[in-house]
Design a protein around this motif. Structure first.
Motif, short mmCIF file in Angstrom:
data_model
loop_
_atom_site.label_atom_id
_atom_site.label_comp_id
_atom_site.label_asym_id
_atom_site.label_seq_id
_atom_site.Cartn_x
_atom_site.Cartn_y
_atom_site.Cartn_z
N GLU A 1 -128.49 108.06 44.75
CA GLU A 1 -128.88 106.72 44.33
C GLU A 1 -129.37 105.88 45.50
OE1 GLU A 1 -127.03 104.32 40.69
OE2 GLU A 1 -125.69 104.47 42.41
N THR A 2 -128.80 106.09 46.67
CA THR A 2 -129.14 105.28 47.83
C THR A 2 -129.81 106.08 48.94
OG1 THR A 2 -127.00 105.66 48.90
CG2 THR A 2 -127.16 103.78 47.38
N GLY A 3 -129.68 107.39 48.89
CA GLY A 3 -130.19 108.22 49.97
C GLY A 3 -129.34 108.16 51.22
N ALA A 4 -128.17 107.54 51.12
CA ALA A 4 -127.28 107.38 52.27
C ALA A 4 -126.10 108.33 52.17
CB ALA A 4 -126.78 105.94 52.34
N GLU A 5 -125.48 108.58 53.32
CA GLU A 5 -124.32 109.47 53.35
C GLU A 5 -123.07 108.79 52.81
OE1 GLU A 5 -123.54 111.04 57.20
OE2 GLU A 5 -125.41 112.18 57.32
N VAL A 6 -122.25 109.57 52.14
CA VAL A 6 -120.90 109.15 51.74
C VAL A 6 -119.95 110.21 52.29
CG1 VAL A 6 -119.33 108.63 49.85
CG2 VAL A 6 -121.75 108.08 49.64
N GLU B 1 -131.56 107.65 34.27
CA GLU B 1 -132.67 108.49 33.85
C GLU B 1 -133.12 109.47 34.93
OE1 GLU B 1 -133.50 108.48 30.85
OE2 GLU B 1 -132.52 106.64 30.17
N SER B 2 -132.42 109.49 36.05
CA SER B 2 -132.81 110.37 37.13
C SER B 2 -132.68 111.84 36.70
CB SER B 2 -131.93 110.12 38.36
OG SER B 2 -132.15 111.11 39.34
N ASP B 3 -133.63 112.66 37.17
CA ASP B 3 -133.54 114.09 36.88
C ASP B 3 -132.90 114.87 38.03
OD1 ASP B 3 -135.52 113.85 38.75
OD2 ASP B 3 -137.10 114.82 37.58
N ASP B 4 -132.30 114.14 38.98
CA ASP B 4 -131.61 114.77 40.10
C ASP B 4 -130.31 115.39 39.59
OD1 ASP B 4 -130.19 115.42 42.44
OD2 ASP B 4 -131.05 113.75 43.55
N ASP B 5 -130.19 116.72 39.71
CA ASP B 5 -128.99 117.37 39.18
C ASP B 5 -127.76 117.14 40.03
OD1 ASP B 5 -129.66 118.95 41.32
OD2 ASP B 5 -130.14 120.74 40.14
N ARG B 6 -127.92 116.37 41.12
CA ARG B 6 -126.77 116.01 41.94
C ARG B 6 -126.33 114.56 41.70
NH1 ARG B 6 -129.74 119.67 44.74
NH2 ARG B 6 -128.65 121.28 45.94
N ARG C 1 -124.64 101.75 36.20
CA ARG C 1 -125.09 100.36 36.07
C ARG C 1 -124.66 99.84 34.71
NH1 ARG C 1 -131.23 100.62 36.38
NH2 ARG C 1 -130.79 102.57 35.27
N LEU C 2 -124.36 98.54 34.68
CA LEU C 2 -123.98 97.88 33.44
C LEU C 2 -125.00 96.80 33.10
CD1 LEU C 2 -120.14 97.30 34.02
CD2 LEU C 2 -121.24 99.23 32.85
#
Length: 490
Positions: free
Chosen positions: A75-80, A352-357, A468-469
């Motif tokens: 969602e952010t492209g940042a590390e967690v 709606e993202s198609d990213d399977d992660r 998201r809400l």
């Protein structure tokens, strides 16, 4: 209020909650539940609710479950990143064979044949990266975590100088799926993926004594000081203060730590002189102090917080949704009415993202007053359905197999007790101080927090979730409303 009227009002409250979840008219409730001598006036309305995203920063993390791993948030492209600290639990009936029966010797005393630490992992956030490698460093603490101290998800023993310079310090490259175990071993029911770290190199204790491995240190300390093995607290104070599991390199999995084990292997001579294998296992479980360190990209979270056409729920230690309840609007023209129903629905916006992660959906939410957000968890409070409420994600269900109800929502069925409590608090405060409301800006605010509930204990959800809400200052969808039902005897 008479007992009869109390029973009638209770019946109205139950009916109001049920009806407020439908589109039916509520105005006939009083007539259908009572006779002409004690008929009720019943009315309902809806009032808009304000919501916004707030940054969680750090959360109370003395919990029964730890997490470990480092991934990219799609969602952010940042590390967690999640790392953890744990002590070890000792059973009251801990038993180790007598010194003279141990087969291996070191410096004239019992010695272990080998020793290792095993981290059992479960519930990965995805299985696509089960073979992605992460470099782990296991470091011994210089002193144990303090009983009764409040530890948050920003507790970093490395940065705080809490690590021992002479204790355990081992590096290991690991993956979620342990290919060192055979396919047959991994297929056994109850198997958990794991990685192990050998502690078989020489170890020097804080007094400068050297042992051939860490297991020998454990055994010889047991024989010298059995009192150190009576309780987990004594063991942490005198033998092993705890371990910090740090990620120093790599990117891949993020998973729940199911269990942690310190295993000492040795052999025992029987009466015939034959040596049989034995072992000692100490576990890192919820009975001892353990905490998860969460590292999020604060700039990435701040950008999400500024989005005003929806709100966010994000864990671990990410984003919450703040709700401003229209308490004055609900009560001001109904001072003498009883608030018997108040229902609020938070609609989830599909990802709606198609990213399977992509991250999972928070499954359980806590509604807690903004000013009690920290103390609720610190004091291990229970959900009382007066000031705190919980609900679970409703993916949708069928009514008579034709109509989908409550699809993709979080529903708080009746928070009337909370509304009444906040109104009473405000009225009392204003009576004592006309400026009370300005001095208590959060008086009518609650926060929605992703949580897990284990054996009546409510804990922050430390897994990877995000959604998201509908809401926010510039909400393009239908407004977030609270539906309320009033009742009053004629």
């Amino acid at each position: 209020m008479t007992i009869r009227k109390f029973i009638i009002m209770a019946g109205v409250a139950i009916a109001a909650v049920a009806i407020s979840s439908c589109d039916n008219d509520t105005l006939g409730i009083g007539q259908t539940l009572t006779n002409d001598s004690d008929r009720l006036n019943v009315a309902d309305t809806t009032i808009a609710v304000e919501t916004r995203t707030i940054v969680a920063d750090s959360v109370f993390t003395m919990s029964s479950t730890c997490y470990f791993g480092r991934v990219i948030d799609p969602e952010t492209g940042a590390e967690v990143k999640s790392e953890f600290t744990s002590q070890f639990h000792l059973l009251e009936d801990l038993y180790i064979s007598p010194d003279e029966k141990i087969a291996s010797r070191y410096n004239g005393m019992a010695a272990a044949d080998s020793c290792d630490i095993v981290v059992f992992l479960t519930k990965p956030f995805n299985t696509k990266d089960s073979l992605s490698a992460i470099k782990v460093r296991i470091s011994e603490l210089a002193k144990p975590m303090v009983e009764g101290q409040r530890y948050y998800s920003n507790y970093n023993p490395a940065k705080l100088g809490m690590l021992s310079g002479t204790g355990i310090c081992k590096d290991k490259l690991c993956t979620f799926e342990n290919l060192a175990d055979t396919d047959s071993a991994r297929s056994v029911k109850g198997y958990y993926n794991n990685f192990s770290v050998s502690l078989n190199s020489p170890f020097t204790d804080k007094e400068g004594n050297t042992y051939n491995n860490y297991g020998t240190y454990i055994l010889q300390q047991y024989y010298k000081h059995p009192e150190y093995f009576k309780t987990s607290q004594a063991f942490a104070r005198h033998i092993c203060p705890g371990l910090f599991f740090e990620i120093t390199d790599g990117l891949g999995f993020h998973a729940q730590v199911y269990n942690l084990a310190l295993r000492v292997y040795y052999r025992v001579n029987d009466i015939s002189g034959n040596a049989t294998k034995a072992y000692l296992t100490l576990a890192g479980t919820q009975e001892v102090l353990q905490t998860t360190l969460v590292t999020n990209d604060k700039e990435a979270l701040a950008k999400l917080k500024e989005e005003t056409n929806h709100t966010y729920l994000k864990s671990p230690a990410g984003l919450f949704t703040e709700v401003t309840l229209p308490v004055v609007g609900i009560k001001q023209n109904h001072i003498n009415d009883s608030l018997v129903g108040s229902r609020i629905v938070f609609q989830r916006i599909n990802n709606e993202s198609d990213d399977d992660r992509k991250l999972g959906i928070p499954q359980t939410l806590l509604m807690v007053e903004r000013d009690s957000l920290y103390t609720f968890f610190e004091n291990n409070r229970a959900i009382d359905n007066r000031t705190t409420f919980s609900t679970t994600f409703d993916v949708g269900r069928k009514d008579n197999k034709t109509t989908t109800l409550n699809q993709n929502v979080y529903v708080f069925e009746n928070i009337s007790n909370l509304i009444t409590n906040l109104w009473t608090k405000r009225q009392k405060g204003l009576k004592e101080d006309p400026a009370w409301e300005s001095k208590h800006p959060n008086w009518n605010k609650v926060v929605l927090v992703p949580v897990t509930i284990n054996s009546s204990r409510v804990e922050h959800d430390m897994s990877l979730t995000s959604t998201r809400l509908v809401g926010g200052k510039d909400n393009p969808y239908d407004p977030v409303n609270i539906s309320v039902v009033y009742a009053k005897f004629k």
